[in-house]
Scaffold this motif. Structure first.
Motif, PDB file in Angstrom:
ATOM      1  N   UNK A  84      50.176  50.848  42.981  1.00 52.16           N
ATOM      2  CA  UNK A  84      49.754  51.255  41.635  1.00 52.16           C
ATOM      3  C   UNK A  84      49.645  52.772  41.525  1.00 52.16           C
ATOM      4  N   UNK A  85      49.237  53.428  42.588  1.00 53.57           N
ATOM      5  CA  UNK A  85      49.264  54.890  42.574  1.00 53.57           C
ATOM      6  C   UNK A  85      50.702  55.392  42.561  1.00 53.57           C
ATOM      7  N   UNK A  86      51.578  54.697  43.257  1.00 58.78           N
ATOM      8  CA  UNK A  86      52.972  55.105  43.308  1.00 58.78           C
ATOM      9  C   UNK A  86      53.685  54.998  41.970  1.00 58.78           C
ATOM     10  N   UNK A  87      53.345  53.958  41.196  1.00 60.19           N
ATOM     11  CA  UNK A  87      54.021  53.804  39.900  1.00 60.19           C
ATOM     12  C   UNK A  87      53.145  54.252  38.731  1.00 60.19           C
ATOM     13  N   UNK A  88      52.037  54.951  39.057  1.00 62.18           N
ATOM     14  CA  UNK A  88      51.153  55.556  38.044  1.00 62.18           C
ATOM     15  C   UNK A  88      50.562  54.530  37.086  1.00 62.18           C
ATOM     16  N   UNK A  89      50.075  53.427  37.645  1.00 58.16           N
ATOM     17  CA  UNK A  89      49.324  52.452  36.851  1.00 58.16           C
ATOM     18  C   UNK A  89      47.895  52.319  37.383  1.00 58.16           C
ATOM     19  N   UNK A  90      47.434  53.335  38.128  1.00 59.86           N
ATOM     20  CA  UNK A  90      46.074  53.310  38.674  1.00 59.86           C
ATOM     21  C   UNK A  90      45.044  53.495  37.579  1.00 59.86           C
ATOM     22  N   UNK A  91      43.805  53.159  37.900  1.00 61.25           N
ATOM     23  CA  UNK A  91      42.687  53.374  36.974  1.00 61.25           C
ATOM     24  C   UNK A  91      41.408  53.519  37.799  1.00 61.25           C
ATOM     25  N   UNK A  92      40.270  53.808  37.148  1.00 55.04           N
ATOM     26  CA  UNK A  92      39.046  54.062  37.913  1.00 55.04           C
ATOM     27  C   UNK A  92      38.533  52.888  38.729  1.00 55.04           C
ATOM     28  N   UNK A  93      39.041  51.700  38.527  1.00 56.00           N
ATOM     29  CA  UNK A  93      38.551  50.554  39.299  1.00 56.00           C
ATOM     30  C   UNK A  93      39.156  50.493  40.699  1.00 56.00           C
ATOM     31  N   UNK A  94      40.209  51.276  40.955  1.00 56.83           N
ATOM     32  CA  UNK A  94      40.855  51.203  42.273  1.00 56.83           C
ATOM     33  C   UNK A  94      40.941  52.579  42.947  1.00 56.83           C
ATOM     34  N   UNK A  95      40.149  53.548  42.481  1.00 53.24           N
ATOM     35  CA  UNK A  95      40.305  54.922  42.961  1.00 53.24           C
ATOM     36  C   UNK A  95      39.250  55.346  43.982  1.00 53.24           C
ATOM     37  N   UNK A  96      38.655  54.387  44.658  1.00 54.70           N
ATOM     38  CA  UNK A  96      37.568  54.727  45.583  1.00 54.70           C
ATOM     39  C   UNK A  96      38.032  54.954  47.014  1.00 54.70           C
ATOM     40  N   UNK A  97      39.320  54.963  47.256  1.00 59.81           N
ATOM     41  CA  UNK A  97      39.851  55.069  48.621  1.00 59.81           C
ATOM     42  C   UNK A  97      39.264  56.247  49.391  1.00 59.81           C
ATOM     43  N   UNK A  98      39.143  57.396  48.753  1.00 64.93           N
ATOM     44  CA  UNK A  98      38.652  58.582  49.444  1.00 64.93           C
ATOM     45  C   UNK A  98      37.282  59.039  48.932  1.00 64.93           C
ATOM     46  N   UNK A  99      36.636  58.222  48.110  1.00 66.86           N
ATOM     47  CA  UNK A  99      35.329  58.597  47.550  1.00 66.86           C
ATOM     48  C   UNK A  99      34.242  58.097  48.495  1.00 66.86           C
ATOM     49  N   UNK A 100      33.775  58.948  49.376  1.00 62.00           N
ATOM     50  CA  UNK A 100      32.743  58.554  50.330  1.00 62.00           C
ATOM     51  C   UNK A 100      31.906  59.763  50.722  1.00 62.00           C
ATOM     52  N   UNK A 101      30.598  59.622  50.603  1.00 63.26           N
ATOM     53  CA  UNK A 101      29.677  60.673  51.041  1.00 63.26           C
ATOM     54  C   UNK A 101      29.027  60.317  52.376  1.00 63.26           C
ATOM     55  N   UNK A 102      29.468  59.235  52.971  1.00 66.44           N
ATOM     56  CA  UNK A 102      28.957  58.872  54.286  1.00 66.44           C
ATOM     57  C   UNK A 102      29.238  59.966  55.328  1.00 66.44           C
ATOM     58  N   UNK A 103      30.419  60.581  55.353  1.00 61.68           N
ATOM     59  CA  UNK A 103      30.635  61.664  56.331  1.00 61.68           C
ATOM     60  C   UNK A 103      29.664  62.825  56.136  1.00 61.68           C
ATOM     61  N   UNK A 104      29.337  63.133  54.887  1.00 63.04           N
ATOM     62  CA  UNK A 104      28.407  64.223  54.623  1.00 63.04           C
ATOM     63  C   UNK A 104      27.006  63.864  55.126  1.00 63.04           C
TER      64      UNK A 104
END
Length: 540
Positions: A84-104
């Motif tokens: 979906x990212x490749x064909x530009x049909x992504x939306x906010x429901x699937x964009x959490x792949x890199x959203x993490x504050x655990x490393x911080x």
């Protein structure tokens, strides 16, 4: 330091994380609350600090970073989110792949507790602190690169209410990233030996610094950071391009920092993701695009390759840049995989496993060879994921220096190192054979093309196309299979087999809006806030 800790290498980090209940994950979706804190009884010895710092490496790029190829014009995948990212049909429901504050949270837990360790050697503490800053810098860099302005956590937050923060600008966070990398570089060793191989070095901090500056468009600073790595005089290109991405290249002179894997502890998933089913027992989850294959020059430097007088329509993959066959399996290629001596021709037209349209078959008619472990036959592999390498540093330097002062001798020399290792003509020879004149503009185009070819299959193409703002040009329209309308002479037509395949549409891509240059803030994060965290403006 105990013998047990001396034996602790980076490949153990994920396993240790699972044992401690922190950071155990298959991807970067970990979103543990910021108010979770480490057991106060943990910081009793230097060994505890070493183990904690080692665990931080689980937040660095691993084998699944390769999925970014599927978000670019280099790859096509059946992974639902990546596609979906490749064909530009992504939306906010699937964009959490890199959203993490655990490393911080982990980093600031380390900073808050390391001074409690009794009798800790000051040099060791400084080095471990530098390693943690290296990882912290990377995690913020990847988040602002993808999401833009984000909340900036710069302390250990134990109160959930205090974790609901407003956004800080990407530029301001980047300044902190650079500061951490400068501090890390000052306290990291030039190299390690034995079980410590795989920890962050001075070169790794400087290589990341060069990438951060380059992606931010700060070309003078990017060139200087890359040149600092070059001037260390400890890195050089591995002689064999293909072998570098096998175990042969692990911790070699080109490997600046890589995430390690072993057969006994943790294997990578690269054969599963990238490998041919028939030849490698892979699953063809991510395939190269036919357009990427077309973009490789002829071995004599002609571009497009069809301009070469030696071009033969029924043998289109021969007489090409050697990096093509070192990176990609093309129809008709002979690839003698040791575990499958009786099936050694890649044939997506006839082989049941790889057949285009099959359950585990290739979508495009091509499969990856680069990064797929050729030696240890397990479901996956044991070669390291090379996250930072000297070849990229040379290209980063060439691009940044060309943008700063044009195609100087230093720029051309850096690219020629890459070309020579690949057994390709020099910059001057290539420009001459194609009737081009070297200028800042033509060199920019050449360097961008060289980045695509040299770094193919490493996940970096996606980041290049979003920072160059070329998505509308390269990520719109149909994606096709191989065009074998003329037939592939290397594939026999005996026993009812075919050697022709018509150019066929796989999918259509829709990169037609500037919002696709930035990821939407995950809806789950917005829902969990108290109205302070807002969506990226382009996604409202």
């Amino acid at each position: 330091m105990s013998n047990n800790i001396k034996k602790l290498t980076i490949v153990w980090s994920a396993l240790i994380s699972c044992f401690l209940g922190i950071g155990c994950k298959k991807d970067l979706l970990n979103q543990n609350p910021l108010n979770q804190i480490t057991d106060a009884t943990y910081w009793q010895s230097s060994d505890d600090a070493v183990m904690f710092a080692t665990r931080m490496y689980t937040y660095m790029p691993q084998d699944n970073f390769v999925y970014y190829e599927g978000m670019s014009d280099n790859g096509i995948t059946n992974d639902p989110t990546t596609r979906r990212f490749g064909n530009s049909t992504q939306d906010p429901t699937i964009s959490s792949k890199e959203w993490s504050y655990e490393p911080m949270r982990q980093a600031y837990s380390f900073f808050a507790n390391v001074d409690k360790v009794p009798g800790m050697d000051a040099t060791l503490k400084a080095r471990l602190t530098a390693e943690v800053k290296f990882v912290l810098a990377y995690r913020y860099f990847i988040m602002v690169t993808l999401y833009g302005d984000i909340p900036f956590v710069n302390s250990l937050i134990t109160d959930p209410n205090a974790a609901d923060l407003p956004k800080t600008s990407k530029a301001d966070i980047t300044k902190s990233v650079i500061q951490w990398l400068d501090e890390a570089a000052a306290n990291l060793p030039v190299s390690y030996t034995g079980a410590d191989q795989g920890r962050a070095t001075k070169g790794a901090a400087l290589a990341l610094k060069a990438r951060v500056y380059l992606y931010s468009g700060q070309f003078v600073e990017a060139a200087a950071a890359a040149k600092a790595v070059m001037d260390m005089n400890i890195y050089k290109l591995y002689p064999d391009y293909y072998a570098f991405f096998q175990k042969d290249g692990d911790y070699s002179s080109e490997d600046i920092w890589s995430f390690g894997y072993t057969l006994s502890v943790r294997q990578n998933s690269l054969r599963d993701i990238l490998g041919s089913q028939a030849l490698m027992n892979g699953r063809n989850i991510l395939d190269p695009t036919a357009e990427l294959v077309t973009d490789y020059e002829s071995k004599n430097g002609y571009y497009p390759y069809t301009k070469d007088p030696a071009y033969v329509a029924t043998d289109p993959f021969n007489n090409r840049d050697p990096r093509l066959r070192a990176s990609i399996l093309c129809p008709g290629d002979i690839f003698p995989y040791p575990q499958f001596p009786n099936i050694n021709q890649y044939d997506p037209f006839n082989n049941a496993g790889d057949r285009i349209g099959g359950d585990l078959g290739s979508r495009s008619g091509f499969s990856w060879a680069k990064n797929v472990d050729h030696y240890d036959y397990v479901r996956s592999g044991t070669n390291n994921w090379k996250a930072f390498r000297y070849g990229e540093v040379l290209l980063n330097y060439a691009e940044a220096q060309n943008e700063t002062g044009g195609p100087s001798a230093d720029v051309i020399a850096a690219v020629d190192q890459i070309r020579t290792r690949a057994k390709m003509p020099t910059v001057a020879q290539t420009f001459a054979i194609n009737g081009q004149t070297v200028s800042q503009s033509t060199m920019r185009t050449f360097i961008r093309h060289e980045r695509r070819i040299e770094l193919a299959g490493e996940g970096l193409r996606y980041f290049d196309l979003i920072r160059w703002k070329i998505g509308e040009q390269v990520m719109q329209g149909p994606i096709y299979t191989v065009d074998a309308s003329a037939g592939i002479a290397a594939i026999s037509t005996a026993n009812g087999h075919i050697n022709k395949y018509p150019k066929t549409v796989i999918e259509t891509r829709y990169f037609n809006n500037p919002k696709f240059y930035v990821w939407p803030i995950p809806q789950s994060a917005i829902d969990a806030s108290k109205g302070i965290l807002t969506q990226n403006p382009l996604w409202k």
